[in-house]
Design a protein around this motif. Structure first.
Motif, PDB file in Angstrom:
ATOM      1  N   LEU A  51       6.666  -4.334  -6.268  1.00  0.00           N
ATOM      2  CA  LEU A  51       5.331  -4.608  -6.807  1.00  0.00           C
ATOM      3  C   LEU A  51       4.771  -5.896  -6.214  1.00  0.00           C
ATOM      4  CD1 LEU A  51       5.867  -3.701 -10.569  1.00  0.00           C
ATOM      5  CD2 LEU A  51       4.400  -2.467  -8.962  1.00  0.00           C
ATOM      6  N   GLU A  52       5.622  -6.907  -6.095  1.00  0.00           N
ATOM      7  CA  GLU A  52       5.182  -8.186  -5.526  1.00  0.00           C
ATOM      8  C   GLU A  52       4.785  -8.046  -4.063  1.00  0.00           C
ATOM      9  OE1 GLU A  52       7.934 -11.084  -8.397  1.00  0.00           O
ATOM     10  OE2 GLU A  52       8.553 -10.667  -6.331  1.00  0.00           O
ATOM     11  N   ARG A  53       5.280  -7.022  -3.407  1.00  0.00           N
ATOM     12  CA  ARG A  53       4.928  -6.775  -2.015  1.00  0.00           C
ATOM     13  C   ARG A  53       3.758  -5.803  -1.877  1.00  0.00           C
ATOM     14  NH1 ARG A  53       9.748  -8.828  -2.100  1.00  0.00           N
ATOM     15  NH2 ARG A  53      10.799  -9.617  -0.234  1.00  0.00           N
ATOM     16  N   GLY A  54       3.163  -5.421  -3.003  1.00  0.00           N
ATOM     17  CA  GLY A  54       1.956  -4.609  -2.961  1.00  0.00           C
ATOM     18  C   GLY A  54       2.165  -3.114  -2.948  1.00  0.00           C
ATOM     19  N   ALA A  55       3.365  -2.656  -3.303  1.00  0.00           N
ATOM     20  CA  ALA A  55       3.616  -1.224  -3.357  1.00  0.00           C
ATOM     21  C   ALA A  55       3.215  -0.657  -4.710  1.00  0.00           C
ATOM     22  CB  ALA A  55       5.093  -0.937  -3.103  1.00  0.00           C
ATOM     23  N   LYS A  56       2.877   0.619  -4.734  1.00  0.00           N
ATOM     24  CA  LYS A  56       2.761   1.364  -5.982  1.00  0.00           C
ATOM     25  C   LYS A  56       4.155   1.895  -6.281  1.00  0.00           C
ATOM     26  CE  LYS A  56       0.717   5.353  -8.273  1.00  0.00           C
ATOM     27  NZ  LYS A  56      -0.295   6.435  -8.238  1.00  0.00           N
ATOM     28  N   GLY A  60       0.785  -1.224   0.000  1.00  0.00           N
ATOM     29  CA  GLY A  60       0.000   0.000   0.000  1.00  0.00           C
ATOM     30  C   GLY A  60       0.821   1.280   0.000  1.00  0.00           C
ATOM     31  N   LYS A  61       2.133   1.160   0.097  1.00  0.00           N
ATOM     32  CA  LYS A  61       3.000   2.328   0.104  1.00  0.00           C
ATOM     33  C   LYS A  61       3.382   2.733  -1.323  1.00  0.00           C
ATOM     34  CE  LYS A  61       3.207   2.341   4.622  1.00  0.00           C
ATOM     35  NZ  LYS A  61       2.512   3.382   5.424  1.00  0.00           N
ATOM     36  N   THR A  62       3.777   3.984  -1.465  1.00  0.00           N
ATOM     37  CA  THR A  62       4.261   4.487  -2.746  1.00  0.00           C
ATOM     38  C   THR A  62       5.778   4.554  -2.703  1.00  0.00           C
ATOM     39  OG1 THR A  62       2.274   5.821  -3.127  1.00  0.00           O
ATOM     40  CG2 THR A  62       4.259   6.435  -4.344  1.00  0.00           C
ATOM     41  N   ALA A  63       6.420   3.871  -3.664  1.00  0.00           N
ATOM     42  CA  ALA A  63       7.878   3.815  -3.713  1.00  0.00           C
ATOM     43  C   ALA A  63       8.379   4.430  -5.009  1.00  0.00           C
ATOM     44  CB  ALA A  63       8.360   2.370  -3.603  1.00  0.00           C
ATOM     45  N   LEU A  96       2.291   0.603 -11.653  1.00  0.00           N
ATOM     46  CA  LEU A  96       3.641   1.042 -12.013  1.00  0.00           C
ATOM     47  C   LEU A  96       3.580   2.153 -13.044  1.00  0.00           C
ATOM     48  CD1 LEU A  96       6.759   0.628 -11.983  1.00  0.00           C
ATOM     49  CD2 LEU A  96       6.428  -1.146 -13.728  1.00  0.00           C
ATOM     50  N   VAL A  97       4.286   3.251 -12.780  1.00  0.00           N
ATOM     51  CA  VAL A  97       4.385   4.357 -13.729  1.00  0.00           C
ATOM     52  C   VAL A  97       5.852   4.753 -13.854  1.00  0.00           C
ATOM     53  CG1 VAL A  97       2.069   5.245 -13.261  1.00  0.00           C
ATOM     54  CG2 VAL A  97       4.021   6.100 -11.939  1.00  0.00           C
ATOM     55  N   GLY A  98       6.166   5.466 -14.930  1.00  0.00           N
ATOM     56  CA  GLY A  98       7.541   5.861 -15.145  1.00  0.00           C
ATOM     57  C   GLY A  98       7.666   7.289 -15.646  1.00  0.00           C
ATOM     58  N   HIS A  99       8.788   7.910 -15.329  1.00  0.00           N
ATOM     59  CA  HIS A  99       9.091   9.262 -15.794  1.00  0.00           C
ATOM     60  C   HIS A  99      10.513   9.294 -16.321  1.00  0.00           C
ATOM     61  CE1 HIS A  99       5.518  11.080 -13.863  1.00  0.00           C
ATOM     62  NE2 HIS A  99       5.746  10.214 -12.882  1.00  0.00           N
ATOM     63  N   VAL A 100      10.702   9.946 -17.444  1.00  0.00           N
ATOM     64  CA  VAL A 100      12.042  10.141 -17.976  1.00  0.00           C
ATOM     65  C   VAL A 100      12.675  11.329 -17.251  1.00  0.00           C
ATOM     66  CG1 VAL A 100      13.421  10.657 -20.020  1.00  0.00           C
ATOM     67  CG2 VAL A 100      11.368   9.239 -20.232  1.00  0.00           C
ATOM     68  N   VAL A 101      13.770  11.060 -16.545  1.00  0.00           N
ATOM     69  CA  VAL A 101      14.437  12.102 -15.767  1.00  0.00           C
ATOM     70  C   VAL A 101      15.944  11.922 -15.869  1.00  0.00           C
ATOM     71  CG1 VAL A 101      14.625  13.246 -13.528  1.00  0.00           C
ATOM     72  CG2 VAL A 101      12.555  11.968 -14.076  1.00  0.00           C
ATOM     73  N   THR A 152       2.353  11.897  -1.380  1.00  0.00           N
ATOM     74  CA  THR A 152       3.630  11.688  -0.704  1.00  0.00           C
ATOM     75  C   THR A 152       4.281  10.377  -1.130  1.00  0.00           C
ATOM     76  OG1 THR A 152       2.852  12.918   1.217  1.00  0.00           O
ATOM     77  CG2 THR A 152       4.755  11.486   1.553  1.00  0.00           C
ATOM     78  N   VAL A 153       5.567  10.423  -1.382  1.00  0.00           N
ATOM     79  CA  VAL A 153       6.352   9.215  -1.623  1.00  0.00           C
ATOM     80  C   VAL A 153       6.760   8.649  -0.265  1.00  0.00           C
ATOM     81  CG1 VAL A 153       8.572   8.360  -2.494  1.00  0.00           C
ATOM     82  CG2 VAL A 153       7.176   9.891  -3.905  1.00  0.00           C
ATOM     83  N   ASP A 154       6.422   7.387  -0.030  1.00  0.00           N
ATOM     84  CA  ASP A 154       6.709   6.756   1.258  1.00  0.00           C
ATOM     85  C   ASP A 154       8.098   6.131   1.305  1.00  0.00           C
ATOM     86  OD1 ASP A 154       3.960   7.044   2.440  1.00  0.00           O
ATOM     87  OD2 ASP A 154       3.449   5.783   0.719  1.00  0.00           O
ATOM     88  N   ILE A 155       8.529   5.592   0.172  1.00  0.00           N
ATOM     89  CA  ILE A 155       9.827   4.926   0.087  1.00  0.00           C
ATOM     90  C   ILE A 155      10.588   5.522  -1.090  1.00  0.00           C
ATOM     91  CG2 ILE A 155      11.053   2.737  -0.208  1.00  0.00           C
ATOM     92  CD1 ILE A 155       8.418   1.343   0.710  1.00  0.00           C
ATOM     93  N   LEU A 156      11.742   6.080  -0.826  1.00  0.00           N
ATOM     94  CA  LEU A 156      12.582   6.637  -1.877  1.00  0.00           C
ATOM     95  C   LEU A 156      13.879   5.848  -1.935  1.00  0.00           C
ATOM     96  CD1 LEU A 156      13.448   8.782  -3.955  1.00  0.00           C
ATOM     97  CD2 LEU A 156      14.225  10.200  -2.029  1.00  0.00           C
ATOM     98  N   ILE A 157      14.165   5.270  -3.095  1.00  0.00           N
ATOM     99  CA  ILE A 157      15.411   4.529  -3.285  1.00  0.00           C
ATOM    100  C   ILE A 157      16.263   5.272  -4.302  1.00  0.00           C
ATOM    101  CG2 ILE A 157      16.488   2.331  -3.879  1.00  0.00           C
ATOM    102  CD1 ILE A 157      13.898   0.920  -3.131  1.00  0.00           C
ATOM    103  N   ASN A 158      17.323   5.903  -3.809  1.00  0.00           N
ATOM    104  CA  ASN A 158      18.261   6.605  -4.679  1.00  0.00           C
ATOM    105  C   ASN A 158      19.270   5.592  -5.206  1.00  0.00           C
ATOM    106  OD1 ASN A 158      17.469   9.466  -4.560  1.00  0.00           O
ATOM    107  ND2 ASN A 158      17.890   9.259  -2.371  1.00  0.00           N
ATOM    108  N   ASN A 159      18.990   5.087  -6.403  1.00  0.00           N
ATOM    109  CA  ASN A 159      19.749   3.972  -6.954  1.00  0.00           C
ATOM    110  C   ASN A 159      20.589   4.351  -8.167  1.00  0.00           C
ATOM    111  OD1 ASN A 159      20.249   1.015  -7.704  1.00  0.00           O
ATOM    112  ND2 ASN A 159      19.008   1.692  -9.446  1.00  0.00           N
ATOM    113  N   ALA A 160      20.204   5.376  -8.914  1.00  0.00           N
ATOM    114  CA  ALA A 160      20.897   5.724 -10.153  1.00  0.00           C
ATOM    115  C   ALA A 160      22.370   6.038  -9.883  1.00  0.00           C
ATOM    116  CB  ALA A 160      20.224   6.929 -10.816  1.00  0.00           C
ATOM    117  N   GLY A 161      23.232   5.535 -10.758  1.00  0.00           N
ATOM    118  CA  GLY A 161      24.652   5.798 -10.590  1.00  0.00           C
ATOM    119  C   GLY A 161      25.428   5.527 -11.862  1.00  0.00           C
ATOM    120  N   ILE A 162      26.613   6.117 -11.969  1.00  0.00           N
ATOM    121  CA  ILE A 162      27.489   5.890 -13.113  1.00  0.00           C
ATOM    122  C   ILE A 162      28.916   5.710 -12.609  1.00  0.00           C
ATOM    123  CG2 ILE A 162      26.053   7.202 -14.725  1.00  0.00           C
ATOM    124  CD1 ILE A 162      28.153   9.479 -14.494  1.00  0.00           C
ATOM    125  N   VAL A 163      29.765   5.159 -13.468  1.00  0.00           N
ATOM    126  CA  VAL A 163      31.181   5.017 -13.142  1.00  0.00           C
ATOM    127  C   VAL A 163      32.012   5.245 -14.396  1.00  0.00           C
ATOM    128  CG1 VAL A 163      31.172   2.501 -13.522  1.00  0.00           C
ATOM    129  CG2 VAL A 163      32.949   3.537 -12.082  1.00  0.00           C
TER     130      VAL A 163
END
Length: 268
Positions: A27-32, A6-9, A56-61, A82-93
Motif C-alpha cells: 500500500l505504501e508503494r501505491g499498489a491496490k 498502480g498495480k493490483t496485488a 484495500l479490500v478483503g475476502h474470506v477464503v 487482472t491481478v498483477d502481483i500474486l503472493i502465495n503466503n498462506a501456510g500452516i505447520v
C-alpha cells in the motif's frame, strides 16, 4: 515487477504475520491490495488499520477449498480485473513426529502449503499471460531445503512448493513471457507460527523479512533465502559432505535438527 505503483496485488494469509506487513508495504508503494484470509475478523481489523494508506479490500477464503478459490478468484477478476502481483503466503505447520500426525494434519498441510499456491496461480495466470506481464511470489521455507525432525510433512509441502515454483519460472522463460516468479525460502520468522522454536541461527524479524520479500519482487529476484547464507550452507554442504558429515554439521554445528524440540506454535 520493477514498478509496484498502480498495480493490483493479492496476498493470501494477508491479515496476520508477514502477510499483513507486506500488505502495508505494498500500500505504501501505491499498489491496490486484495487480502485473502480465512479469518474474517482479522481481515476487518487490517482494513481498518490501513484505511488511510490506500485501496484495500478483503475476502474470506479457505485456500484448502478449491471451490472457494475458484469462486473468489472469479469475483476478484470481475470486480478488479487482472491481478498483477500474486503472493502465495498462506501456510500452516503441525510440529510433530510423523507417526503422531493424523490423516487430517497431512492432508490439510499439503492442501494449504503445496496445492493452494498452484490452484490460486492457475486462476490468475491466464490474465497475466494475456497482458504478458505479472509477478508470482511463492513463500516457501528453508524447510524446503533441508530435512528436519518434527517437520516432515511441513518440509514435504515446502519441497513441493519450491519445485513447482521454480519450474513455473522456467516455463515462463521458455514461453518468452514477461511474467516473473520469485521463490522465497525464509528461516523461522518470529510471527507466532513457530513459537517455542529454539535456534542457534537467529530467528528472523518479521518486518525485515517482509521488506526483503517486497524488494525481491521489485528486483525480479528468482530464488531468495532469508538469510542469504542459508542456501549456500545447505546446498554446498549437501553437495560436498557425506550424509553422515552433513547430519553432524546441520544437527550439531548449526543445531537445526533440534530446533523443533520445544515447538508450541500459535497459542489458541
Amino acid at each position: 515487477m520493477k514498478q509496484i505503483k498502480g498495480k493490483t496485488a493479492l496476498i493470501t494469509g494477508g491479515a496476520s504475520g508477514i502477510g499483513k506487513i507486506m500488505v502495508r508495504l505494498l500500500l505504501e508503494r501505491g499498489a491496490k491490495v486484495i487480502i485473502w484470509d480465512i479469518n474474517n475478523s482479522k481481515i476487518h481489523e487490517t482494513i481498518l488499520e490501513f484505511a488511510n494508506k490506500g485501496d484495500l479490500v478483503g475476502h474470506v477464503v479457505d485456500v484448502s477449498d478449491i471451490n472457494q478459490i475458484k469462486e473468489t478468484a472469479k469475483k476478484v477478476i470481475q470486480e478488479t480485473g487482472t491481478v498483477d502481483i500474486l503472493i502465495n503466503n498462506a501456510g500452516i505447520v503441525a510440529g510433530k513426529f510423523f507417526h503422531e500426525h493424523t490423516t487430517k494434519d497431512i492432508v490439510k498441510t499439503m492442501e494449504i502449503n503445496a496445492n493452494a499456491p498452484m490452484f490460486i496461480t492457475r486462476e490468475f495466470l491466464e490474465g497475466m499471460l494475456d497482458q504478458n506481464s505479472g509477478h508470482i511470489c511463492n513463500i516457501a521455507s528453508s524447510g524446503g531445503l533441508i530435512s528436519n525432525p518434527k517437520m516432515s510433512v511441513y518440509a514435504a509441502s515446502k519441497w513441493s512448493l519450491i519445485g513447482w515454483s521454480d519450474s513455473l519460472r522456467l516455463e515462463m522463460k521458455q514461453l518468452k513471457k514477461s511474467i516473473h516468479v520469485t521463490t522465497i525460502m525464509p528461516y523461522y520468522i518470529n510471527t507466532g507460527m513457530f513459537d517455542g522454536v529454539q535456534s542457534k541461527i537467529p530467528i528472523l524479524d518479521p518486518e525485515a523479512a517482509s521488506l526483503t520479500i517486497i524488494k525481491a519482487i521489485e528486483n525480479n529476484k528468482r530464488m531468495v533465502t532469508i538469510p542469504g547464507y542459508i542456501y549456500r550452507l545447505t546446498r554446498i554442504g549437501q553437495g560436498f559432505m557425506s550424509l553422515n558429515m552433513f547430519d553432524w554439521f546441520a544437527g550439531t554445528v548449526l543445531g537445526i535438527y533440534k530446533t523443533m524440540e520445544h515447538f508450541t506454535g500459535h497459542k489458541k
